[in-house]
Design a protein around this motif. Structure first.
Motif, PDB file in Angstrom:
ATOM      1  N   LEU A  63       0.844  -1.295   0.004  1.00 38.97           N
ATOM      2  CA  LEU A  63      -0.147   0.005   0.009  1.00 38.97           C
ATOM      3  C   LEU A  63       1.021   1.362  -0.023  1.00 38.97           C
ATOM      4  O   LEU A  63       0.324   2.387   0.031  1.00 38.97           O
ATOM      5  N   THR A  64       2.236   1.271   0.073  1.00 42.72           N
ATOM      6  CA  THR A  64       3.094   2.266   0.175  1.00 42.72           C
ATOM      7  C   THR A  64       2.920   3.022  -1.217  1.00 42.72           C
ATOM      8  O   THR A  64       2.940   2.278  -2.273  1.00 42.72           O
ATOM      9  N   PRO A  65       2.894   4.326  -1.614  1.00 37.84           N
ATOM     10  CA  PRO A  65       2.573   4.974  -2.640  1.00 37.84           C
ATOM     11  C   PRO A  65       3.824   4.618  -3.726  1.00 37.84           C
ATOM     12  O   PRO A  65       5.165   4.637  -3.013  1.00 37.84           O
ATOM     13  N   ILE A  66       3.660   4.283  -5.030  1.00 39.35           N
ATOM     14  CA  ILE A  66       4.686   4.153  -5.599  1.00 39.35           C
ATOM     15  C   ILE A  66       5.471   5.116  -6.131  1.00 39.35           C
ATOM     16  O   ILE A  66       4.760   6.412  -6.632  1.00 39.35           O
ATOM     17  N   GLY A  67       6.982   5.499  -5.931  1.00 37.02           N
ATOM     18  CA  GLY A  67       7.611   6.497  -5.913  1.00 37.02           C
ATOM     19  C   GLY A  67       7.669   6.888  -7.709  1.00 37.02           C
ATOM     20  O   GLY A  67       7.618   6.010  -8.393  1.00 37.02           O
ATOM     21  N   LYS A  68       7.979   8.046  -7.952  1.00 35.61           N
ATOM     22  CA  LYS A  68       8.318   8.655  -9.359  1.00 35.61           C
ATOM     23  C   LYS A  68       9.271   7.827 -10.175  1.00 35.61           C
ATOM     24  O   LYS A  68       9.246   7.458 -11.350  1.00 35.61           O
ATOM     25  N   ASN A  69      10.425   7.339  -9.163  1.00 40.52           N
ATOM     26  CA  ASN A  69      11.437   6.645  -9.691  1.00 40.52           C
ATOM     27  C   ASN A  69      11.092   5.271 -10.133  1.00 40.52           C
ATOM     28  O   ASN A  69      11.943   4.324 -10.722  1.00 40.52           O
ATOM     29  N   GLU A  70       9.932   4.655  -9.511  1.00 40.62           N
ATOM     30  CA  GLU A  70       9.423   3.172  -9.825  1.00 40.62           C
ATOM     31  C   GLU A  70       8.505   3.095 -10.891  1.00 40.62           C
ATOM     32  O   GLU A  70       7.774   2.263 -10.889  1.00 40.62           O
ATOM     33  N   ARG A  71       8.083   4.266 -11.534  1.00 39.97           N
ATOM     34  CA  ARG A  71       6.880   4.301 -12.432  1.00 39.97           C
ATOM     35  C   ARG A  71       7.497   3.392 -13.719  1.00 39.97           C
ATOM     36  O   ARG A  71       8.926   3.545 -14.135  1.00 39.97           O
ATOM     37  N   LYS A  72       6.788   2.961 -14.559  1.00 39.05           N
ATOM     38  CA  LYS A  72       7.129   2.179 -15.621  1.00 39.05           C
ATOM     39  C   LYS A  72       6.448   2.860 -17.175  1.00 39.05           C
ATOM     40  O   LYS A  72       5.455   3.727 -16.905  1.00 39.05           O
TER      41      LYS A  72
ATOM     42  N   GLY B 265      -5.073   6.657  -9.353  1.00 41.11           N
ATOM     43  CA  GLY B 265      -3.936   5.762  -9.034  1.00 41.11           C
ATOM     44  C   GLY B 265      -2.711   6.405  -9.461  1.00 41.11           C
ATOM     45  O   GLY B 265      -1.628   6.319  -8.682  1.00 41.11           O
ATOM     46  N   CYS B 266      -2.615   6.851 -10.876  1.00 40.19           N
ATOM     47  CA  CYS B 266      -1.555   7.311 -11.308  1.00 40.19           C
ATOM     48  C   CYS B 266      -0.937   8.674 -10.551  1.00 40.19           C
ATOM     49  O   CYS B 266       0.194   9.019 -10.123  1.00 40.19           O
ATOM     50  N   ASP B 267      -2.034   9.489 -10.226  1.00 38.80           N
ATOM     51  CA  ASP B 267      -1.664  10.820  -9.734  1.00 38.80           C
ATOM     52  C   ASP B 267      -1.115  10.604  -8.123  1.00 38.80           C
ATOM     53  O   ASP B 267      -0.143  11.375  -7.591  1.00 38.80           O
ATOM     54  N   LEU B 268      -1.616   9.672  -7.522  1.00 42.96           N
ATOM     55  CA  LEU B 268      -1.307   9.344  -6.109  1.00 42.96           C
ATOM     56  C   LEU B 268      -0.336   8.142  -5.619  1.00 42.96           C
ATOM     57  O   LEU B 268       0.315   8.037  -4.931  1.00 42.96           O
ATOM     58  N   GLY B 269      -0.100   7.247  -6.992  1.00 42.93           N
ATOM     59  CA  GLY B 269       0.476   6.111  -6.785  1.00 42.93           C
ATOM     60  C   GLY B 269       0.263   4.943  -6.090  1.00 42.93           C
ATOM     61  O   GLY B 269       0.777   4.365  -5.337  1.00 42.93           O
ATOM     62  N   MET B 270      -1.150   5.066  -5.565  1.00 41.19           N
ATOM     63  CA  MET B 270      -1.822   4.190  -4.841  1.00 41.19           C
ATOM     64  C   MET B 270      -2.658   3.091  -5.327  1.00 41.19           C
ATOM     65  O   MET B 270      -3.256   3.190  -6.370  1.00 41.19           O
TER      66      MET B 270
ATOM     67  N   ALA C 133      -6.536   1.064 -10.603  1.00 40.21           N
ATOM     68  CA  ALA C 133      -5.471   1.855  -9.804  1.00 40.21           C
ATOM     69  C   ALA C 133      -4.365   0.943  -9.621  1.00 40.21           C
ATOM     70  O   ALA C 133      -3.176   1.182  -9.190  1.00 40.21           O
ATOM     71  N   ASP C 134      -4.768  -0.549  -9.279  1.00 44.90           N
ATOM     72  CA  ASP C 134      -3.770  -1.582  -8.972  1.00 44.90           C
ATOM     73  C   ASP C 134      -2.558  -1.305  -9.910  1.00 44.90           C
ATOM     74  O   ASP C 134      -1.493  -1.784  -9.472  1.00 44.90           O
ATOM     75  N   ILE C 135      -2.840  -1.283 -11.202  1.00 43.65           N
ATOM     76  CA  ILE C 135      -2.081  -1.354 -12.136  1.00 43.65           C
ATOM     77  C   ILE C 135      -1.435   0.095 -12.637  1.00 43.65           C
ATOM     78  O   ILE C 135      -0.271   0.070 -12.669  1.00 43.65           O
ATOM     79  N   THR C 136      -2.387   1.021 -12.695  1.00 44.14           N
ATOM     80  CA  THR C 136      -2.119   2.212 -13.185  1.00 44.14           C
ATOM     81  C   THR C 136      -1.252   3.066 -12.354  1.00 44.14           C
ATOM     82  O   THR C 136      -0.723   4.163 -12.531  1.00 44.14           O
ATOM     83  N   ARG C 137      -1.180   2.794 -10.826  1.00 42.06           N
ATOM     84  CA  ARG C 137      -0.221   3.498 -10.129  1.00 42.06           C
ATOM     85  C   ARG C 137       1.411   3.390 -10.418  1.00 42.06           C
ATOM     86  O   ARG C 137       1.880   4.440 -10.040  1.00 42.06           O
ATOM     87  N   PHE C 138       1.469   2.321 -11.382  1.00 45.46           N
ATOM     88  CA  PHE C 138       2.800   2.444 -11.745  1.00 45.46           C
ATOM     89  C   PHE C 138       3.176   3.271 -13.072  1.00 45.46           C
ATOM     90  O   PHE C 138       4.209   3.268 -13.609  1.00 45.46           O
ATOM     91  N   GLN C 139       2.006   4.022 -13.373  1.00 52.63           N
ATOM     92  CA  GLN C 139       2.080   4.656 -14.644  1.00 52.63           C
ATOM     93  C   GLN C 139       3.148   6.439 -14.365  1.00 52.63           C
ATOM     94  O   GLN C 139       2.800   6.820 -13.226  1.00 52.63           O
ATOM     95  N   LYS C 140       3.506   6.903 -15.336  1.00 49.87           N
ATOM     96  CA  LYS C 140       4.191   8.112 -14.890  1.00 49.87           C
ATOM     97  C   LYS C 140       3.436   9.386 -15.249  1.00 49.87           C
ATOM     98  O   LYS C 140       3.383  10.310 -14.514  1.00 49.87           O
ATOM     99  N   SER C 141       2.327   9.232 -15.926  1.00 48.49           N
ATOM    100  CA  SER C 141       1.589  10.577 -16.192  1.00 48.49           C
ATOM    101  C   SER C 141       0.108  10.087 -16.459  1.00 48.49           C
ATOM    102  O   SER C 141      -0.140   8.949 -16.850  1.00 48.49           O
ATOM    103  N   ARG C 142      -1.127  10.872 -16.495  1.00 48.06           N
ATOM    104  CA  ARG C 142      -2.361  10.769 -16.826  1.00 48.06           C
ATOM    105  C   ARG C 142      -2.519  10.153 -18.138  1.00 48.06           C
ATOM    106  O   ARG C 142      -3.096   9.569 -18.642  1.00 48.06           O
ATOM    107  N   LYS C 143      -1.623  10.978 -19.152  1.00 46.32           N
ATOM    108  CA  LYS C 143      -1.440  10.796 -20.539  1.00 46.32           C
ATOM    109  C   LYS C 143      -1.065   9.156 -20.711  1.00 46.32           C
ATOM    110  O   LYS C 143      -1.590   8.576 -21.593  1.00 46.32           O
ATOM    111  N   ASP C 144       0.015   9.033 -19.939  1.00 45.71           N
ATOM    112  CA  ASP C 144       0.482   7.355 -20.081  1.00 45.71           C
ATOM    113  C   ASP C 144      -0.624   6.224 -19.560  1.00 45.71           C
ATOM    114  O   ASP C 144      -0.646   5.339 -20.224  1.00 45.71           O
TER     115      ASP C 144
END
Length: 428
Positions: free
Chosen positions: A12-21, A77-82, A220-231
């Motif tokens: 449940l820890t938010p996904i950091g920007k450096n861990e996005r895919k 999910g992407c906005d918050l990494g959650m 959001a379980d999957i999209t929390r790993f995205q870098k942006s809303r567009k992605d």
């Protein structure tokens, strides 16, 4: 996020920007969820209930709804990494998200993991008996493939990426080959078969959405790993829509042509059983690994397990689903699991209203609420009742959305309150 032995540890820890895919890698994961036996079954059910073109068009519109809702919830999910269950701490409160939403999600995901794993195990046992002369007990087969599929989920999103990079291209080739061989073997005469329409066009739209309802709301379980809303939008559109529609259309065509919607069974019938079994195993694997992965996230929250125990919890969730499926219990509660869709869909509508309207779509306006957020809980319950009364699952999304906005006008949601004060936009 804590990592150990390259296995994703935290839930449940938010996904950091450096861990996005990249959006492309996540599109493969989304595509992997869509290709499964139930997706072909959806096409078959539509083909048996209405003529070909209404079946294809109504099913496609169902996927349009899936893509739109997934994109909206996915951007949160992407906005918050959650993960989805964590996002509900605002709309439902931390206790509402824990004791209501996470439990509903987890039960549904574990149940379908076990059911789909049972289908895979039965096919493997039959194949080994008929073509290899080896008798593999069904229980052994179920447990074997349950563990294999579970391991991918245990290692997390990186493992899911690798699996789908390999499996999706293979499945596309196999599906094309199977369709060609089916046409060659059976011809196209079945396409002209008369059908007595027993399902309305809107019923077809609803059926198409229902097959992907839980995956839509838990986007959001999957999209929390995205870098942006567009992605996020690109991964959902290019991952879900093409593969969803392809499997839908093939289910329709194969039902008409070969009188069998299952591509794996068609491949076996035309003389290439190895490809058939591989297709069934891979299509189940790509979907089921995600079921177990998301179930692990939900159980961590529902049971209050330490966040870094995601892997252990995922193993337990998958084993429970595997064992229940192997002993046949889940076959008796498929109706109950389908009923849960009426409870799942309003969750998405209430979450969207809370984040995009009340919170103005800004990540900084999101915050967890202690206890139960009764405005959200009441709106969800009313939305679920309306959806069930009309027997239209996706109606719950719209009902939950509208009801929340109405109720919130009279009973301002606690999600507007931070540190005991109304947020500035409410005060103004």
């Amino acid at each position: 996020m804590e990592k150990k032995n390259n296995a994703e540890a935290n839930a449940l820890t938010p996904i950091g920007k450096n861990e996005r895919k990249s959006w492309i890698s996540m599109a493969f994961v989304q595509a992997g969820i869509c290709v499964c036996v139930p997706s072909f079954l959806e096409g078959a059910l539509l083909a048996e209930a209405m003529p070909v073109w209404p079946a294809i068009i109504s099913g496609t519109l169902g996927y349009v709804i899936v893509v739109v809702v997934m994109s909206i919830l996915g951007m949160m999910g992407c906005d918050l990494g959650m993960a989805s269950c964590t996002l509900t701490k605002s709309t439902f409160g931390d206790k509402g998200g824990r004791y209501i939403v996470s439990l509903i999600f987890a039960i549904n995901l574990i149940g379908w993991f076990g059911i789909q794993n049972g289908v895979c195990g039965e096919a493997f046992t039959n194949f080994m008996s008929e073509y290899a002369g080896i008798e593999v007990p069904l229980v052994v087969s179920n447990i074997l493939w349950g563990i294999i599929m579970l391991l991918t989920a245990v290692f997390g999103m990186s493992a899911l990426e690798k699996l789908d990079y390999v499996s999706i291209p293979f499945l596309i080739v196999v599906m094309a080959l199977g369709t060609y061989l089916a046409i060659k073997e059976y011809g196209m005469s079945g396409m002209g078969k008369e059908v007595t329409q027993t399902m309305s066009f809107l019923g077809g739209v609803g059926l198409s959405f229902n097959f992907y309802a839980v995956g839509t709301i838990t986007a959001a379980d999957i999209t929390r790993f995205q870098k942006s809303r567009k992605d996020t939008i690109k991964s959902v559109v290019w991952g879900v829509f093409p593969m969803g529609v392809i499997t839908l259309v093939l289910g329709v065509l194969l039902t008409k042509i070969a009188d069998n919607y299952d591509i794996s069974m068609v491949l076996i019938a035309v003389g290439i059983p190895v490809f058939g079994v591989l297709a069934l195993i891979l299509s189940t694997w790509t979907t089921n690994s995600t079921n177990a992965y998301s179930a692990g996230l939900d159980i961590v929250m529902a049971l209050g397990v330490p966040d870094h125990r995601r892997r252990e919890v995922t193993i337990i969730a998958g084993l429970v689903g595997t064992v229940l499926g192997a002993v046949g219990i889940l076959n008796h509660i498929e109706g109950f699991l389908s009923f849960l869709s009426f409870l799942v869909c309003p969750v998405g509508g209430v979450m969207m209203a809370d984040y995009w309207i009340v919170g103005k779509g800004k990540a900084e306006n999101w915050h967890p609420v202690k206890g139960f957020n009764w405005t959200g809980v009441a709106s969800w319950a009313l939305g679920a009742i309306i959806a069930y009364l009309f027997k239209i699952e996706y109606l719950g999304i719209l009902a939950g959305f509208v009801i929340y906005l109405i109720v919130e006008k009279f009973v301002p949601s606690q999600s507007r309150v931070a540190d005991g004060r109304l947020k500035e936009e409410k005060a103004s």
